[in-house]
Scaffold this active site. Structure first.
Site, PDB file in Angstrom:
ATOM      1  N   ARG A  42      28.252  23.590  10.298  1.00 15.75           N
ATOM      2  CA  ARG A  42      28.556  22.251  10.839  1.00 15.75           C
ATOM      3  C   ARG A  42      27.335  21.626  11.503  1.00 15.75           C
ATOM      4  NH1 ARG A  42      31.439  23.436  16.526  1.00 15.75           N
ATOM      5  NH2 ARG A  42      31.003  25.655  16.618  1.00 15.75           N
ATOM      6  N   GLU A  44      43.975  11.053  12.394  1.00 15.32           N
ATOM      7  CA  GLU A  44      43.258  11.295  11.141  1.00 15.32           C
ATOM      8  C   GLU A  44      43.717  10.371  10.030  1.00 15.32           C
ATOM      9  OE1 GLU A  44      44.887  13.550  12.924  1.00 15.32           O
ATOM     10  OE2 GLU A  44      43.215  14.595  13.887  1.00 15.32           O
TER      11      GLU A  44
HETATM   12  C1  LIG Z   1      46.081  16.655  14.240  1.00 17.31           C
HETATM   13  C2  LIG Z   1      45.073  17.207  15.231  1.00 17.31           C
HETATM   14  N1  LIG Z   1      43.864  16.583  15.366  1.00 17.31           N
HETATM   15  C3  LIG Z   1      42.943  17.081  16.232  1.00 17.31           C
HETATM   16  C4  LIG Z   1      43.203  18.214  16.969  1.00 17.31           C
HETATM   17  C5  LIG Z   1      42.127  18.803  17.893  1.00 17.31           C
HETATM   18  N2  LIG Z   1      42.579  18.668  19.297  1.00 17.31           N
HETATM   19  C6  LIG Z   1      43.140  19.702  19.979  1.00 17.31           C
HETATM   20  S1  LIG Z   1      43.615  19.273  21.525  1.00 17.31           S
HETATM   21  C7  LIG Z   1      43.014  17.681  21.348  1.00 17.31           C
HETATM   22  C8  LIG Z   1      43.081  16.709  22.492  1.00 17.31           C
HETATM   23  C9  LIG Z   1      44.352  15.968  22.572  1.00 17.31           C
HETATM   24  O1  LIG Z   1      44.581  15.419  23.829  1.00 17.31           O
HETATM   25  P1  LIG Z   1      45.618  16.085  24.861  1.00 17.31           P
HETATM   26  O2  LIG Z   1      46.627  16.813  24.077  1.00 17.31           O
HETATM   27  O3  LIG Z   1      46.064  15.044  25.798  1.00 17.31           O
HETATM   28  O4  LIG Z   1      44.662  17.153  25.553  1.00 17.31           O
HETATM   29  P2  LIG Z   1      44.760  17.810  27.018  1.00 17.31           P
HETATM   30  O5  LIG Z   1      45.410  16.854  27.941  1.00 17.31           O
HETATM   31  O6  LIG Z   1      45.547  19.083  26.878  1.00 17.31           O
HETATM   32  O7  LIG Z   1      43.357  18.109  27.411  1.00 17.31           O
HETATM   33  C10 LIG Z   1      42.468  17.521  20.064  1.00 17.31           C
HETATM   34  C11 LIG Z   1      41.856  16.286  19.574  1.00 17.31           C
HETATM   35  C12 LIG Z   1      44.460  18.840  16.776  1.00 17.31           C
HETATM   36  N3  LIG Z   1      44.796  19.976  17.406  1.00 17.31           N
HETATM   37  N4  LIG Z   1      45.376  18.312  15.924  1.00 17.31           N
END
Ligand SMILES: Cc1ncc(C[n+]2csc(CCOP(=O)(O)OP(=O)(O)O)c2C)c(N)n1
Ligand SMILES: [Mg+2]
Lengths: 333, 288
Positions: free
Chosen positions: A27, A75
């Protein structure tokens, strides 16, 4: 050194069989490639869905903030916005984990990018089981199959960070939809700047004097294929190792050539054995030169959490598994 | 369900602090995983598993159990730890989180660990799955409630709003669906309102025909009262927007999105445990 039959013309790293070989995630090559592509062509734009740093698109965002678009965790939205860019003269790269893009947004990619023939580059990071502790939900092992099956879509799976950079730069120059596949974990840097790379053209990395089997590999497992070839040479079993970075369109001329020379093939990929590299090679050879084939990859099963290296071993993609498959396929001749 | 009386509240607060400590220890052992979300949701999960849910930890497939669907699978450490405390599996097993051959996958996987209702991790698809379960309850004349814990960040997924739109349709009568949003204002790349604003969040849900409540996600009494109100609402699904502090209880993690997805190292864990133990002692002494 007689057991080293590396193809000198491939100008590979001199450290391939050493334990201190440089380790860099593929990556990283994507991030660096984006910056290069952005410098070469002002039409390159990059989109990301809340994974800017881990997809390494932050490198581009830093360099060209006005050409970088954060879409948030969306996405499907990312793919369709990019489709609009791509049909209006831009060269968009969309970046996420492969399970989400092209996983989550499969239909949007199919319809608005592939069928639309929009000039979008889909970058799937964190592909394969070597994603490790995040577990099977985050380990894309079917992405090449779905993208390879899609009309208009080209599919590239680079073998290390250097090749990943070259593939990214090349993708910006290829007209039309391209899928680029990258890994999360640090992996061996086996090529050099001088290693030839042309999309659609498979490269011989290892060539024994009397090869009895061709190992056709892609992605980070090309390194394991070379390690296996090196061991087998010591056991007086000659092989050819082919770095087949482009799955679609596959280099059927070279695939046929190595099958003809050896009469037996083993395919190696960090992906389901159906529909990916194994599928592509089998489809070519069934048509033009049938030989026995053994398939190294995920055997129709999901992965799990664990250290990347251990998972590669547990799921049968280790060096010893490749050696076993080579011996088995030679017996089947 | 009865409201929280003073004695029970103290008990739950102590429990939540213990759960936070175990989350830290578990993440340290796993060497990877998410810190902020799980710590922020420890009070909500404690209240759910130890007061709200109608469930039987020793009989996780009991057909009348309330369902708890976790949409934002990455916060599973809080679910795993709370489940272990509740007796679903030995606390010892938490050491296997994210390791090879473990039932505690990095993102929860249905089938390997009894009590986990859905596989999750890919964001934005939990509410729609919860809808399917809630509709099943309707069709089967079952009385159980379906709770869906979701995050603010994943409301950027189109899939989430497709689900919200569906659930708001009156004909579906999804009053057995209670969505709980971890409104902690962070996601991976930064603050939600900077990455992709969700506000006006309440009005959005209202526009989709939901009953909307806001609570302090660290006030269990408020949360339990909100759930009771949700259960009494007849004509709509309910969303409880729980305002939480990501990393709650550990000063250097609080409100810092950098802690979204990393575990503490040894020194950080020691510091965190020290702070949490002080907090625990304080709760105890207030109790006495
Ligand atoms: C469909 C999808 N896209 C991207 C991700 C990568 N991802 C994991 S957690 C996250 C942040 C989402 O925000 P939130 O759930 O509010 O995070 P937190 O408050 O727990 O930090 C992302 C983008 C994922 N798990 N699933
Ligand atoms: Mg959040």
């Amino acid at each position: 050194m007689s057991s080293n039959m590396l193809n000198l013309e491939a100008k590979l790293s001199s450290k391939i069989f050493d334990s201190d070989i440089e380790m860099v995630p593929t990556r990283n090559g994507y991030g660096e490639g984006l910056v290069r592509a952005g410098k070469e062509n002002k039409n390159v734009v990059v989109l990301c869905a809340d994974l800017t740093e881990s997809t390494r698109s932050h490198l581009f965002a830093k360099e060209f903030p006005e050409r970088f678009f954060e879409v948030g965790v969306a996405e499907q939205n990312m793919a369709t916005i990019a489709a609009g860019f791509g049909i209006s003269g831009k060269i968009p790269f969309i970046s996420s984990y492969a399970v989400f893009s092209p996983g989550r947004n499969y239909e949007q990619i199919r319809t608005t990018i592939a069928y639309n023939d929009s000039n979008v580059k889909v970058a799937g990071a964190h592909a394969g089981i070597s994603v490790g502790p995040d577990g099977a939900t985050h380990q894309a092992t079917e992405d090449m199959a779905i993208m390879r099956a899609m009309p208009n879509m080209k599919v590239l799976c680079p073998c290390d960070a250097i090749e990943a950079k070259k593939a990214t730069v090349a993708a910006a120059k290829i007209w039309g939809p391209v899928y680029l596949r990258f890994g999360r974990e640090k992996s061996a840097v086996i090529t050099t700047e001088g290693t030839p790379f042309t999309p659609g053209k498979a490269e011989v990395f290892w060539q024994s004097r009397k090869p009895e089997c061709a190992i056709i590999a892609c992605g980070i497992l090309v390194h394991n294929a070379l390690l296996a070839a090196h061991d087998l040479e010591k056991e007086k079993i000659g092989t050819i190792v082919l770095n087949n970075h482009t799955l679609d369109p596959i280099d059927d001329r070279v695939v046929k050539e190595v099958a003809k020379k050896t009469g037996a093939v083993v395919t190696v990929e960090e992906h389901q054995i159906t529909g990916g590299l194994g599928g592509a090679v089998a489809e070519v050879l069934a048509r033009v030169f049938p030989v026995p084939i053994e398939f190294i990859g995920m055997q129709d099963i999901f992965g799990e959490s664990g250290p990347p290296h251990d998972l590669v071993e547990k799921y049968g993609m280790g060096v010893k598994d490749i050696k076993k498959a080579v011996k088995k396929v030679i017996k089947r001749k | 369900m009865e409201p929280l009386h003073e004695g029970k509240l103290k008990h739950l607060e102590e429990l939540a602090t213990g759960i936070r400590e175990t989350i830290i220890e578990t993440l340290l052992e796993a060497k990877s995983g998410h810190s902020a979300g799980p710590l922020g949701m420890a009070d909500i999960f404690t209240a759910l598993y130890f007061h709200i849910l109608n469930h039987r930890p020793k009989k996780p497939d009991w057909s009348d159990r309330d369902r708890l669907i976790l949409s934002n699978g990455h916060i599973c450490p809080v679910r795993y730890v709370t489940m272990a405390y509740a007796g679903y599996f030995p606390i010892e097993e938490l050491k296997t989180l994210r390791k090879i051959n473990s039932r505690l996958q990095g993102h929860p996987h249905r089938g390997v660990l009894p009590g986990v209702e859905t596989t999750s991790g890919p964001l934005g698809s939990g509410i729609s799955q919860a809808i399917g379960v809630a509709l099943t309850a309707r069709l089967d004349n079952k009385k159980y409630f379906v709770y869906c814990v979701t995050s603010d960040g994943e409301h950027q997924e189109g899939n989430a709003w497709e689900a919200i739109m569906f659930a708001g349709k009156q004909k579906h009568k999804l009053n057995n669906l209670i969505v709980i949003v971890d409104r902690n204002n962070i996601q991976i790349d930064g603050f939600t309102e900077e990455i992709m604003p969700l506000e006006p969040f309440v009005e959005k849900y209202e526009a989709f025909n939901w009953h909307v409540m806001e609570v302090d996600g660290h006030n269990m009494t408020e949360f339990v009262d909100a759930v009771n109100e949700a259960k009494a609402i007849y004509e709509k699904p309910t969303v409880i927007i729980a305002h939480t502090i990501p990393g709650k209880g550990v000063s250097f993690m609080e409100r810092d999105f950098a802690w979204h997805g990393k575990p503490p190292n040894k020194e950080e864990a020691e510091q965190a445990l020290k702070e949490l133990r002080t907090l625990g002692t304080r709760i105890k002494s207030e109790h006495e």
